[in-house]
Structures are given as C-alpha cells and as structure tokens.
Design an enzyme around this catalytic site. Structure first.
Site, PDB file in Angstrom:
ATOM      1  N   HIS A  54      26.829   5.213  13.907  1.00 48.16           N
ATOM      2  CA  HIS A  54      25.609   4.418  13.987  1.00 48.16           C
ATOM      3  C   HIS A  54      24.678   5.035  15.042  1.00 48.16           C
ATOM      4  O   HIS A  54      25.076   5.926  15.782  1.00 48.16           O
ATOM      5  CB  HIS A  54      25.930   2.962  14.343  1.00 48.16           C
ATOM      6  CG  HIS A  54      26.648   2.784  15.641  1.00 48.16           C
ATOM      7  ND1 HIS A  54      27.971   2.445  15.726  1.00 48.16           N
ATOM      8  CD2 HIS A  54      26.224   2.923  16.910  1.00 48.16           C
ATOM      9  CE1 HIS A  54      28.330   2.380  16.993  1.00 48.16           C
ATOM     10  NE2 HIS A  54      27.291   2.670  17.738  1.00 48.16           N
TER      11      HIS A  54
HETATM   12  C1  T46 Z   1      28.750   2.643  20.745  1.00 48.29           C
HETATM   13  C2  T46 Z   1      30.171   3.069  20.777  1.00 48.29           C
HETATM   14  C3  T46 Z   1      30.473   4.117  21.785  1.00 48.29           C
HETATM   15  C4  T46 Z   1      30.652  -7.048  20.386  1.00 48.29           C
HETATM   16  O1  T46 Z   1      30.863  -8.200  19.991  1.00 48.29           O
HETATM   17  N1  T46 Z   1      30.069  -6.840  21.607  1.00 48.29           N
HETATM   18  C5  T46 Z   1      29.828  -5.608  22.108  1.00 48.29           C
HETATM   19  O2  T46 Z   1      29.286  -5.478  23.224  1.00 48.29           O
HETATM   20  C6  T46 Z   1      30.181  -4.469  21.301  1.00 48.29           C
HETATM   21  C7  T46 Z   1      29.934  -3.054  21.805  1.00 48.29           C
HETATM   22  C8  T46 Z   1      30.745  -4.683  20.078  1.00 48.29           C
HETATM   23  N2  T46 Z   1      30.977  -5.956  19.624  1.00 48.29           N
HETATM   24  C9  T46 Z   1      31.619  -6.157  18.304  1.00 48.29           C
HETATM   25  C10 T46 Z   1      30.792  -5.693  17.124  1.00 48.29           C
HETATM   26  C11 T46 Z   1      31.829  -5.286  16.117  1.00 48.29           C
HETATM   27  O3  T46 Z   1      32.216  -6.411  15.359  1.00 48.29           O
HETATM   28  O4  T46 Z   1      32.807  -5.395  18.285  1.00 48.29           O
HETATM   29  C12 T46 Z   1      33.029  -4.871  16.987  1.00 48.29           C
HETATM   30  C13 T46 Z   1      33.228  -3.368  17.040  1.00 48.29           C
HETATM   31  O5  T46 Z   1      31.972  -2.752  17.367  1.00 48.29           O
HETATM   32  P1  T46 Z   1      31.549  -1.352  16.754  1.00 48.29           P
HETATM   33  O6  T46 Z   1      32.024  -1.234  15.360  1.00 48.29           O
HETATM   34  O7  T46 Z   1      30.093  -1.195  17.001  1.00 48.29           O
HETATM   35  O8  T46 Z   1      32.412  -0.365  17.682  1.00 48.29           O
HETATM   36  P2  T46 Z   1      32.242   1.195  17.900  1.00 48.29           P
HETATM   37  O9  T46 Z   1      33.367   1.632  18.765  1.00 48.29           O
HETATM   38  O10 T46 Z   1      32.036   1.898  16.611  1.00 48.29           O
HETATM   39  O11 T46 Z   1      30.881   1.334  18.738  1.00 48.29           O
HETATM   40  C14 T46 Z   1      30.837   0.886  20.083  1.00 48.29           C
HETATM   41  C15 T46 Z   1      29.479   0.276  20.374  1.00 48.29           C
HETATM   42  O12 T46 Z   1      29.178  -0.771  19.426  1.00 48.29           O
HETATM   43  C16 T46 Z   1      28.380   1.272  20.302  1.00 48.29           C
HETATM   44  O13 T46 Z   1      27.255   0.769  20.999  1.00 48.29           O
HETATM   45  O14 T46 Z   1      27.878   3.449  21.005  1.00 48.29           O
HETATM   46  O15 T46 Z   1      31.080   1.973  20.953  1.00 48.29           O
END
Ligand code: T46
Length: 132
Positions: free
Chosen positions: A50
């Site tokens: 993303h």
């Molecule tokens: C990024 C990389 C390095 C929350 O509820 N609160 C939060 O602050 C975050 C970061 C995520 N979430 C929830 C949203 C999703 O349902 O946690 C779940 C997993 O998030 P995501 O799929 O976005 O995770 P990554 O590891 O792909 O990405 C994260 C960050 O979202 C993003 O900003 O740059 O880590």
C-alpha cells in the site's frame, strides 16, 4: 518521490553497558503521533502492499532484518533494514512492500498521524492514478 526517502542515523550513546539509541525531534522531520511495531512475522510473510497519502513514517529494524521494496510510480528501490540505529524515513506517496523477515525480527514504525484507513491506497492501479 523515492529520492525523498532516506536513511536516518539514530544518535546512539554507547558504553561498556551497551548502546542506547535516542529518536527525538532533531533526527526526525515530523512529530510522532503513533508508534506501532510488527513482530512474530513468519519468514514467508509479506506486509505492506500500500501507499499513504499524507503519512510520514520512520521504520527501524529494532531486531533482526527485513527488506523494504519502495516504488514511487517511476522508480524503485530495495532497502534492507538490519541495524537498530538506522531509520528508514518514508514520505507520503510511496508504495511499500516488506518481506524477508528474519526470525525474531521487530519492525518499529514511528508515524506522523493517527491511524486512518482513508489515508491508505491499497490498490496498485489506484496508486498509479494518484501519482499522475
Ligand atoms: C505500514 C507498514 C509498515 C490498526 O488498527 N491501527 C494501526 O495503527 C495500524 C498500523 C493498523 N491497524 C489495523 C488495520 C488492519 O486491519 O491492523 C491491521 C493490519 O494493518 P495493515 O494490513 O495495514 O498492516 P501492514 O503491516 O501491511 O502495514 C502496517 C501499516 O498499516 C502501514 O502504515 O506502512 O505497517
């Protein structure tokens, strides 16, 4: 663009007891609103996939290593993070994918904004349109 992504040296105080790294306003160009970290990541796992519209972030490999693949719509860059005293500063509008997590690795993320799903671009074609 990807040229605005940079590696930031985290000032470290070192003595016989070990090292202490300090991230404060002199070494990071935004106010930290949120801190999160990735851990217990399986080695075949892939995270990210993303871009953010407004969010600035600094990623630090607190332990172990992982690879960060960055795209700005024109250029690409791969950065391996494996040192707790090096931060990767990611500006808005950069597509990122993170993989090759070593066992026990921890990815610390310092972020400039609260969590906001509407700041995410999770579709690569939408990202390319956003960049035009
Ligand atoms: C990024 C990389 C390095 C929350 O509820 N609160 C939060 O602050 C975050 C970061 C995520 N979430 C929830 C949203 C999703 O349902 O946690 C779940 C997993 O998030 P995501 O799929 O976005 O995770 P990554 O590891 O792909 O990405 C994260 C960050 O979202 C993003 O900003 O740059 O880590």
């Amino acid at each position: 663009t990807i040229n605005n992504v940079s590696i930031v040296e985290v000032p470290t105080v070192s003595d016989t007891r070990g090292k202490l790294a300090v991230i404060e306003k002199d070494c990071i160009p935004f106010n930290i609103k949120r801190v999160y970290y990735l851990y217990d990541v399986p080695s075949d796992s892939y995270r990210g996939g993303h871009a953010h519209k407004k969010l600035y972030q600094m990623l630090v490999a607190l332990s172990g290593s992982f690879e960060v693949h960055l795209k700005d719509g024109e250029n690409e860059r791969k950065i391996t993070l494996n040192k707790p005293d090096k931060g990767l500063l990611i500006v808005p509008g950069i597509w990122r994918e993170i993989d090759n997590f070593s066992s026990g690795s921890v990815c610390l993320v310092l972020a400039s904004e609260d969590y906001d799903e509407s700041d995410y671009i999770r579709d690569y074609e939408a990202f390319e349109l956003f960049k035009r």
